[in-house]
Design a protein around this motif. Sequence first.
Motif, PDB file in Angstrom:
ATOM      1  N   ILE A 160      -4.292   8.430  10.849  1.00  0.00           N
ATOM      2  CA  ILE A 160      -5.524   8.282  10.625  1.00  0.00           C
ATOM      3  C   ILE A 160      -6.077   9.867  10.978  1.00  0.00           C
ATOM      4  O   ILE A 160      -5.687  10.397  12.062  1.00  0.00           O
ATOM      5  N   SER A 161      -7.102  10.172   9.960  1.00  0.00           N
ATOM      6  CA  SER A 161      -7.430  11.661  10.463  1.00  0.00           C
ATOM      7  C   SER A 161      -9.100  11.721  10.031  1.00  0.00           C
ATOM      8  O   SER A 161      -9.503  11.240   9.223  1.00  0.00           O
ATOM      9  N   ARG A 162      -9.770  12.137  11.271  1.00  0.00           N
ATOM     10  CA  ARG A 162     -11.219  12.259  10.892  1.00  0.00           C
ATOM     11  C   ARG A 162     -11.647  13.628  10.906  1.00  0.00           C
ATOM     12  O   ARG A 162     -12.738  14.183  11.233  1.00  0.00           O
ATOM     13  N   ASP A 163     -10.933  14.753  10.462  1.00  0.00           N
ATOM     14  CA  ASP A 163     -10.769  16.046  10.665  1.00  0.00           C
ATOM     15  C   ASP A 163     -10.301  16.758   9.391  1.00  0.00           C
ATOM     16  O   ASP A 163      -9.032  17.001   9.236  1.00  0.00           O
ATOM     17  N   PRO A 164     -10.806  17.010   8.290  1.00  0.00           N
ATOM     18  CA  PRO A 164     -10.498  17.705   7.137  1.00  0.00           C
ATOM     19  C   PRO A 164     -10.005  19.098   7.393  1.00  0.00           C
ATOM     20  O   PRO A 164      -9.587  19.509   6.633  1.00  0.00           O
ATOM     21  N   ASP A 176     -10.345   5.698   7.961  1.00  0.00           N
ATOM     22  CA  ASP A 176     -10.625   4.479   8.393  1.00  0.00           C
ATOM     23  C   ASP A 176      -9.308   3.539   8.792  1.00  0.00           C
ATOM     24  O   ASP A 176      -8.349   3.354   8.017  1.00  0.00           O
ATOM     25  N   THR A 177      -9.389   2.739   9.958  1.00  0.00           N
ATOM     26  CA  THR A 177      -8.122   1.922  10.477  1.00  0.00           C
ATOM     27  C   THR A 177      -8.026   1.014   9.636  1.00  0.00           C
ATOM     28  O   THR A 177      -6.816   0.670   9.388  1.00  0.00           O
ATOM     29  N   TYR A 178      -9.030   0.107   9.228  1.00  0.00           N
ATOM     30  CA  TYR A 178      -8.866  -1.160   8.328  1.00  0.00           C
ATOM     31  C   TYR A 178      -8.225  -0.889   6.912  1.00  0.00           C
ATOM     32  O   TYR A 178      -7.132  -1.474   6.680  1.00  0.00           O
ATOM     33  N   LEU A 179      -8.817   0.178   6.356  1.00  0.00           N
ATOM     34  CA  LEU A 179      -8.352   0.428   5.016  1.00  0.00           C
ATOM     35  C   LEU A 179      -6.960   1.177   5.166  1.00  0.00           C
ATOM     36  O   LEU A 179      -6.050   0.978   4.662  1.00  0.00           O
ATOM     37  N   GLY A 180      -6.798   1.999   6.100  1.00  0.00           N
ATOM     38  CA  GLY A 180      -5.393   2.735   6.295  1.00  0.00           C
ATOM     39  C   GLY A 180      -4.393   1.743   6.657  1.00  0.00           C
ATOM     40  O   GLY A 180      -3.419   1.917   6.084  1.00  0.00           O
ATOM     41  N   SER A 181      -4.630   0.548   7.521  1.00  0.00           N
ATOM     42  CA  SER A 181      -3.637  -0.477   7.581  1.00  0.00           C
ATOM     43  C   SER A 181      -3.201  -1.267   6.313  1.00  0.00           C
ATOM     44  O   SER A 181      -1.963  -1.426   6.177  1.00  0.00           O
ATOM     45  N   LEU A 182      -4.115  -1.426   5.560  1.00  0.00           N
ATOM     46  CA  LEU A 182      -3.816  -2.333   4.511  1.00  0.00           C
ATOM     47  C   LEU A 182      -3.063  -1.322   3.376  1.00  0.00           C
ATOM     48  O   LEU A 182      -2.264  -1.806   2.895  1.00  0.00           O
ATOM     49  N   ILE A 183      -3.447  -0.131   3.384  1.00  0.00           N
ATOM     50  CA  ILE A 183      -2.593   0.701   2.578  1.00  0.00           C
ATOM     51  C   ILE A 183      -1.298   1.103   3.014  1.00  0.00           C
ATOM     52  O   ILE A 183      -0.431   0.926   2.366  1.00  0.00           O
ATOM     53  N   GLY A 184      -1.168   1.267   4.313  1.00  0.00           N
ATOM     54  CA  GLY A 184       0.203   1.328   4.876  1.00  0.00           C
ATOM     55  C   GLY A 184       1.024   0.323   4.617  1.00  0.00           C
ATOM     56  O   GLY A 184       2.061   0.503   4.326  1.00  0.00           O
ATOM     57  N   ALA A 185       0.466  -0.769   4.770  1.00  0.00           N
ATOM     58  CA  ALA A 185       1.426  -2.184   4.467  1.00  0.00           C
ATOM     59  C   ALA A 185       1.984  -1.993   3.127  1.00  0.00           C
ATOM     60  O   ALA A 185       2.888  -2.291   2.798  1.00  0.00           O
ATOM     61  N   ALA A 186       0.683  -1.971   2.360  1.00  0.00           N
ATOM     62  CA  ALA A 186       1.199  -1.963   0.733  1.00  0.00           C
ATOM     63  C   ALA A 186       2.152  -0.978   0.277  1.00  0.00           C
ATOM     64  O   ALA A 186       3.056  -1.071  -0.469  1.00  0.00           O
ATOM     65  N   ARG A 187       2.463   0.159   1.079  1.00  0.00           N
ATOM     66  CA  ARG A 187       3.111   1.172   0.650  1.00  0.00           C
ATOM     67  C   ARG A 187       4.609   0.706   1.052  1.00  0.00           C
ATOM     68  O   ARG A 187       5.697   1.075   0.520  1.00  0.00           O
ATOM     69  N   PRO A 674     -18.924   0.814  17.649  1.00  0.00           N
ATOM     70  CA  PRO A 674     -19.524   1.779  16.600  1.00  0.00           C
ATOM     71  C   PRO A 674     -20.559   1.070  15.752  1.00  0.00           C
ATOM     72  O   PRO A 674     -20.713  -0.079  15.866  1.00  0.00           O
ATOM     73  N   VAL A 675     -21.437   2.024  15.259  1.00  0.00           N
ATOM     74  CA  VAL A 675     -22.525   1.600  14.329  1.00  0.00           C
ATOM     75  C   VAL A 675     -22.204   0.815  13.152  1.00  0.00           C
ATOM     76  O   VAL A 675     -22.940   0.164  12.500  1.00  0.00           O
ATOM     77  N   LYS A 676     -20.787   0.968  12.788  1.00  0.00           N
ATOM     78  CA  LYS A 676     -20.374   0.384  11.553  1.00  0.00           C
ATOM     79  C   LYS A 676     -18.850   0.299  11.723  1.00  0.00           C
ATOM     80  O   LYS A 676     -18.326   1.463  12.284  1.00  0.00           O
ATOM     81  N   GLU A 677     -18.373  -0.751  11.354  1.00  0.00           N
ATOM     82  CA  GLU A 677     -16.931  -0.899  11.104  1.00  0.00           C
ATOM     83  C   GLU A 677     -16.468  -1.520   9.814  1.00  0.00           C
ATOM     84  O   GLU A 677     -17.062  -2.778   9.664  1.00  0.00           O
ATOM     85  N   LEU A 678     -15.753  -1.212   8.887  1.00  0.00           N
ATOM     86  CA  LEU A 678     -15.209  -1.601   7.719  1.00  0.00           C
ATOM     87  C   LEU A 678     -14.239  -3.026   8.106  1.00  0.00           C
ATOM     88  O   LEU A 678     -13.543  -2.828   8.801  1.00  0.00           O
ATOM     89  N   LYS A 679     -14.685  -4.045   7.554  1.00  0.00           N
ATOM     90  CA  LYS A 679     -13.999  -5.446   7.951  1.00  0.00           C
ATOM     91  C   LYS A 679     -13.718  -6.083   6.598  1.00  0.00           C
ATOM     92  O   LYS A 679     -13.120  -7.027   6.650  1.00  0.00           O
TER      93      LYS A 679
END
Length: 756
Positions: A160-164, A176-187, A674-679
């Motif tokens: 995960i990176s929050r620093d471009p 994003d942790t949620y998206l990154g987890s799904l993509i990691g598993a898919a790969r 957090p003020v928002k979390e992707l779920k």
Amino acid sequence: MKKLLIPFLFCTLLVSCNTERSARSGDPIDRRVDSVLQLMTVEEKAGQLTLYTSDWDVTGPSIRAGYKEDIKAGKVGAVFNAYGAKYTRELQEIAVKETRLGIPLLFGYDVIHGHKTIFPIPLGEASSWDLEAIEKSARIAAEEASADGLHWTFAPMVDISRDPRWGRVMEGAGEDTYLGSLIGAARVKGFQGNGISEINSVAACVKHFAAYGGSQAGRDYHTVDMSDRVLREVYLPPYKAAVDAGAATVMTSFNELDGTPATANKYLMNDILRNEWGFQGFVVTDYTSIMEMLNHGNVADSADAAAATIKSGVDMDMQAGFFQYELPQLVKDGKVSEAELNTAVSRVLRIKFQMGLFDDPYRYSDEQREKSTIGKPEFKAASRDVARKSIVLLKNSGVLPLSKSVKTIAVIGPLGKSKLDMIGAWSAAGKGDSAVSILDGIKAKVPSARVLYAKGCNVNDDSTKYFAEAVSIARLADVVIMSVGEAAWMSGEAASRGILDLPGAQQKLVEEIHKTGKPVVVLLSNGRPLTIPWIDKNIPAVVETWYLGTQAGHAIADVLFGDYNPSGKLPVTFPYSVGQVPIFYSAKNTGRPRDPNNKYTSKYLDIPNEPLYPFGYGLSYTTFEYGEVNLSAGDVSANQNLSVTCRITNNGSIAGTETVQLYIRDMVGSVTRPVKELKGFQQVTLGPGEFKDVVFALTPEDLSFYRKDMTFGPEAGKFKVFVGSNSRDVKEAEFELTNEGNSKMEFQVKATKKDL
Ligand code: GLC
């Protein structure tokens, strides 16, 4: 003679050897592993834990001469940066025929986004949010890599990176942790297919464990220091998702964490990875990272480094040679037990047995299969498909899509003709000249148009001497397509940038072309978010194309001329200014959230708080309307879920695909949230005027987090739920999670009155 000896030895030992472990496990592979282990000397065991690079590619600071002699001497268990059926067979024959025991080598390589048919960089693919397409991309990479002699890929990178500013943001799935987890598993599923025993699969290697993307100041290899809560809540889940998906191996990261380099970090490798997560495969260090602990200063010498590493749960030494040099003496001196050594060697041998390499060491080195597999037309088609889906439309005030009857087009910019840059960093065996440039893609799309080209400037110097030529062709054109961004080498490893503007004179070039008054489309080719506020303000159409791989030019032309309606969404925030970094959507509210009417609140004097483009952002050639968010309390006794429904309507004139995103906010927690979390997210394709009621099911698990006492679970209280086209533009509703206080911890989900 030797050839015959080996299988014979294994067979006899297979029968006679009945060590406690194999008897316990009952797994025939364990028995075979034990039978080989019994034959090995301490030196040969140290050799099995040694990974050396060949000289076919350079992916790190040093390369050893004489790796073939090392193989012959039984000092090597695996080789990386070597591929091709012929070459891998040659090296394998040295190991199998010329060493005492003939243990086969493992061949590894950085097959990160395609092997020879190159796909979009991972950050680009993540912009598709299309898990199926991402898995297919990894599957095709495995088909080609395994046909090219490779057993093992050093992927997926799930940091995960929050620093471009960090160059390796291009290599993962964003912030994003949620998206990154799904993509990691898919790969992982794509690379390993139906299992690593399959001839068209490669063993995955999830990396870089752990929290490498959290490096200080966005500088590669720099220090990582964070709370255990942030580590577990934000950075670890994608690695766990990859391990749960069956990743055969894990790679350590260069960084220290809480004062101990990951290379010898027992908390990460033994406590979390093996004891908490049950990981059974082997762990390999990153490039010479055992040796680099001498720089870190947590070990006194190479013997110390080797001992600390193997005792932490790390099994293989990439390129330092410290295991090979130091382990035999460490075992003789009792500083590393033979049992610790055997544990590591068994993990490596087990993977080789699972991949069938003891039965046929040459099964991946088949020239006929290589010839018939690599570069298949259907692979190119798949690359073009996911490339189109990875394109993010950032702005369009009517210029796009372009008409195919356009008369004269001017393509201007230093990346417009480039092929090599289109395959991006970490393109491994990909060859730049096989890629379709942006100029070629446009010419192929509109063969009847007059397409002019001028580079206008170089990527990375301040010369303006080519401006005049570019302005002159712009004046001749009906539309100008500008191709600007970063050269591929400006992102990836060891490629942090402290300034995120367009490099060199490119920004000035865009401003010069803008002055001609012609309609301008800016295409970005880059490996990280860029700060382009002037372009966003003044240019009518802006398209993020990342580096789209072998079919880049065709995919971009498909979108420019409307043969594909762009559907990409940013997996990473684009800052307005580098001064905002680190900036990400799932931030905390703070005690003084910004209030424009109150000086004493959290803000800057000279730049906004808001990013240029938020996480999840991406436009379409059509428009999607979001209805109200409706909630209904699910059947508590059954699955305690909350149904969240929102009607999405395509109120434009062409069909399009929208990634509908679901976020939550826990309003009060035992720790701040957090003020928002992707779920959740769902992709819907709608024709003009069509609508769909998109339904999400939220469970208490979705609302769980590391609470004050570091236990993981939900807490009763008020929540907001958001549905939208990105993390900023959302519709919201509220609900309450209640705990009826029953004996069994049950949560009653009550939707608030107004929504029922
Ligand atoms: C590099 C990278 C790692 C890669 C390895 C082998 O330094 O950090 O991601 O897999 O070396 O090339």
